[in-house]
Design a protein around this motif. Structure first.
Motif, mmCIF file in Angstrom:
data_model
loop_
_atom_site.group_PDB
_atom_site.id
_atom_site.type_symbol
_atom_site.label_atom_id
_atom_site.label_comp_id
_atom_site.label_asym_id
_atom_site.label_seq_id
_atom_site.Cartn_x
_atom_site.Cartn_y
_atom_site.Cartn_z
ATOM 1 N N PHE A 13 -71.724 -31.563 -31.289
ATOM 2 C CA PHE A 13 -71.660 -31.417 -29.834
ATOM 3 C C PHE A 13 -73.029 -31.031 -29.270
ATOM 4 N N LEU A 14 -73.660 -30.048 -29.878
ATOM 5 C CA LEU A 14 -74.944 -29.562 -29.366
ATOM 6 C C LEU A 14 -76.055 -30.588 -29.572
ATOM 7 N N GLY A 29 -66.668 -37.439 -12.649
ATOM 8 C CA GLY A 29 -66.278 -36.286 -13.460
ATOM 9 C C GLY A 29 -67.432 -35.306 -13.636
ATOM 10 N N TRP A 30 -67.240 -34.414 -14.559
ATOM 11 C CA TRP A 30 -68.236 -33.369 -14.796
ATOM 12 C C TRP A 30 -69.560 -33.935 -15.273
ATOM 13 N N ARG A 147 -67.867 -36.525 -26.796
ATOM 14 C CA ARG A 147 -67.778 -37.907 -26.311
ATOM 15 C C ARG A 147 -68.027 -37.967 -24.804
ATOM 16 N N GLN A 148 -67.533 -36.955 -24.101
ATOM 17 C CA GLN A 148 -67.760 -36.899 -22.654
ATOM 18 C C GLN A 148 -69.259 -36.821 -22.361
ATOM 19 N N LEU A 149 -69.991 -36.001 -23.117
ATOM 20 C CA LEU A 149 -71.445 -35.921 -22.946
ATOM 21 C C LEU A 149 -72.108 -37.244 -23.325
ATOM 22 N N ALA A 150 -71.689 -37.825 -24.432
ATOM 23 C CA ALA A 150 -72.279 -39.090 -24.877
ATOM 24 C C ALA A 150 -72.100 -40.173 -23.819
#
Length: 154
Positions: A13-14, A29-30, A147-150
């Motif tokens: 994640f990081l 979204g965010w 996945r949201q960040l990706a």
């Protein structure tokens, strides 16, 4: 508890969070900072529940505060940019994992009344074993937000 999978999920994640080209969500979204603030809030709440169980209390877990835009904005404002948020998420994840590492099998089996929401939808409203709550971060929560960040990459 064994936190190997959880620690690995946070590392991945990081790694994604540190990408320099994370933009805005196409669906409104965010953004990356909001995702990081959300993860930070959930991690702190989960660590608090685990410490409460270790202390003999019977805490509850309710993720609604970690979805609240005002709270996410407050968390973001307390940090000096994304790098500060990432550092704090890394530290909070380590605290959570260190606390979980100390939990006995008996403590991990304690049922925690839990309320989980996502996107205005009720996902769960029932007791969950503390160990399952923690493991759920590794199995679902952290990978979903990775996945949201990706997806924020151009």
């Amino acid at each position: 508890m064994d936190t190997t999978a959880l620690r690995s999920a946070y590392e991945k994640f990081l790694d994604v969070a540190e990408a320099p080209d994370l933009g805005e969500a196409a669906d409104g979204g965010w953004n990356a900072d909001q995702v990081l603030a959300h993860v930070l809030s959930v991690d702190a709440a989960t660590a608090a529940v685990a410490l409460g169980v270790a202390a003999g209390a019977r805490p509850t877990f309710d993720n609604r505060i970690s979805l609240d835009h005002w709270n996410l904005d407050r968390i973001i404002a307390e940090h000096s940019g994304r790098a500060g948020l990432i550092t704090h998420v890394r530290q909070q994840a380590a605290v959570l994992c260190d606390v979980a590492d100390q939990l006995s099998d008996r403590a991990a089996a304690v049922l925690v009344p839990s309320l989980l929401m996502s996107g205005g939808e009720l996902l769960l409203d029932q007791p969950v074993a503390l160990g399952a709550l923690v493991n759920g971060l590794a199995e679902n929560h952290v990978p979903v937000h990775m996945r949201q960040l990706a997806d924020l990459r151009p």
